[in-house]
Motif scaffolding. Sequence first.
Motif, PDB file in Angstrom:
ATOM      1  N   ARG A 175       8.239  -0.812  40.042  1.00  0.00           N
ATOM      2  CA  ARG A 175       9.548  -1.444  40.218  1.00  0.00           C
ATOM      3  C   ARG A 175       9.827  -2.485  39.398  1.00  0.00           C
ATOM      4  NH1 ARG A 175       6.968  -0.463  45.286  1.00  0.00           N
ATOM      5  NH2 ARG A 175       7.845   1.132  46.556  1.00  0.00           N
ATOM      6  N   ARG A 176       8.831  -3.402  38.887  1.00  0.00           N
ATOM      7  CA  ARG A 176       8.958  -4.450  37.892  1.00  0.00           C
ATOM      8  C   ARG A 176       9.633  -4.097  36.575  1.00  0.00           C
ATOM      9  NH1 ARG A 176       4.244  -6.579  40.217  1.00  0.00           N
ATOM     10  NH2 ARG A 176       2.836  -5.435  38.241  1.00  0.00           N
ATOM     11  N   TYR A 188       4.732  -2.135  26.989  1.00  0.00           N
ATOM     12  CA  TYR A 188       4.135  -1.434  28.143  1.00  0.00           C
ATOM     13  C   TYR A 188       3.349  -0.070  27.653  1.00  0.00           C
ATOM     14  CZ  TYR A 188       3.019   1.094  32.289  1.00  0.00           C
ATOM     15  OH  TYR A 188       2.208   1.939  33.259  1.00  0.00           O
ATOM     16  N   GLN A 191      12.256   1.566  31.381  1.00  0.00           N
ATOM     17  CA  GLN A 191      12.978   0.492  30.959  1.00  0.00           C
ATOM     18  C   GLN A 191      14.037   0.758  30.168  1.00  0.00           C
ATOM     19  OE1 GLN A 191      10.255  -2.996  29.698  1.00  0.00           O
ATOM     20  NE2 GLN A 191       8.962  -1.315  29.588  1.00  0.00           N
ATOM     21  N   ASP A 195       4.106  -1.120  42.396  1.00  0.00           N
ATOM     22  CA  ASP A 195       4.848  -2.527  42.232  1.00  0.00           C
ATOM     23  C   ASP A 195       5.166  -2.713  40.739  1.00  0.00           C
ATOM     24  OD1 ASP A 195       4.623  -3.301  44.919  1.00  0.00           O
ATOM     25  OD2 ASP A 195       2.982  -4.624  44.759  1.00  0.00           O
ATOM     26  N   GLN A 196       4.197  -2.314  39.890  1.00  0.00           N
ATOM     27  CA  GLN A 196       4.485  -2.277  38.413  1.00  0.00           C
ATOM     28  C   GLN A 196       5.659  -1.543  38.032  1.00  0.00           C
ATOM     29  OE1 GLN A 196       1.133  -1.143  35.845  1.00  0.00           O
ATOM     30  NE2 GLN A 196       1.815  -2.885  34.337  1.00  0.00           N
ATOM     31  N   ARG A 209       9.475  -5.225  28.276  1.00  0.00           N
ATOM     32  CA  ARG A 209       8.081  -5.653  28.091  1.00  0.00           C
ATOM     33  C   ARG A 209       7.240  -4.452  27.234  1.00  0.00           C
ATOM     34  NH1 ARG A 209       7.310  -7.112  34.608  1.00  0.00           N
ATOM     35  NH2 ARG A 209       9.184  -8.267  34.882  1.00  0.00           N
TER      36      ARG A 209
END
Length: 379
Positions: free
Chosen positions: A204-205, A339, A182, A201-202, A337
């Motif tokens: 990539r988010r 994380y 991030q 997928d996470q 986010r």
Amino acid sequence: MSDNTAAWIDSPYADVIIREAPMPKPGPGQLLLEVRAVAVNPLDAIIQSNGTVMYGWLQYPVILGEDVAGVVVETGAGVNEFAIGDRVVAYAIGLEKGRDAVAESGFQAYVAVDASLAAILPATIAFEDAAVLPLALSTAAAGLFEKDQLGLDYSRLGNAAHRAEVVVVWGGATAVGGNAIQLARAAGYRVITTASAKNHDQMRRLGAEGVFDYHDPEAANQIIEEIGGSVVAGVLAVAVGSAEPCLRIARATSATKIAMASPPVSFYEQPRRRGLSLARIRLFMKLGTRTALLQLRSRARGIKASFIWGSAIATSPVGPAIWGAYLPTALESGSHRPYPQAHIAGHGLPAIQDAINTLRRGVSAQKLVIALAQAPLDS
């Protein structure tokens, strides 16, 4: 105020014990927080497992804990950006050299923290979710932006800058890795990372443009192919054992810097007790040998490989840039986010030791958080 309570570790290798603690007094530039949530980190388990190794300056008894979220109940001299009643997340650095390992460590009902390592929480983020951030975020920032690490440019952090350079993060699903993805994206860099297939997928988010399974023996070669002719600004090696594939990637892409957040061995592979043992001797022999070989191999190829110390940002321009200028706005907007995902491992300070023991056994893509009840205030 009511008496303070803390999770003490009275001697090297000992379990934590819950008992009263002195009420911290915030010094100049500090906040006194009523703690609502704490998170456990590998650092807590490592200090407990290693005794006086690495953190030999600690004078026991001490209090562990770096990740805290809570409410400001008092401000020290010179603090203008926070007020009593503010909800904040903060990095408690009491375990660092020259700091107070009692008043400034996190596993207690009240803690003194530096205002420069704290950020106001929006009402939409729970204390438990915010508590996952401090050490991981700070370590990621140190690895990416400190001059003696990757030294990336953070001048446009959070301003939607776009750069052609690539940052490789080996271990993206770790707490440090997910925050590094991030931060690197917020500074405008492209990110390629590794994670188990279930976490792709996470990743990539969070902002990674390429994700590869580190279980695949061809993962390093796949990353090299994905990078192509792009310039690699640096490689961040997070997980245990990540230095070797990262060195291969750096060599193939002409990258000149590797920042390492993990040692080449797991410190959990030793008995948590005093004295020499065959397992401990083997562990430290392996650590010394692998570290020396890594340095020799990297230097021979013009690559600087260095270990990250997350608290370095407390005394450098990176700290204010991350905690002051970037994080409050990024949390408010949702662009950064919390994380990894918070997993509530218990309620109250007595749950801390079990959470540390669980961490030793292995946790993936989540952080163990202890929720603390609101402490009553005396009139």
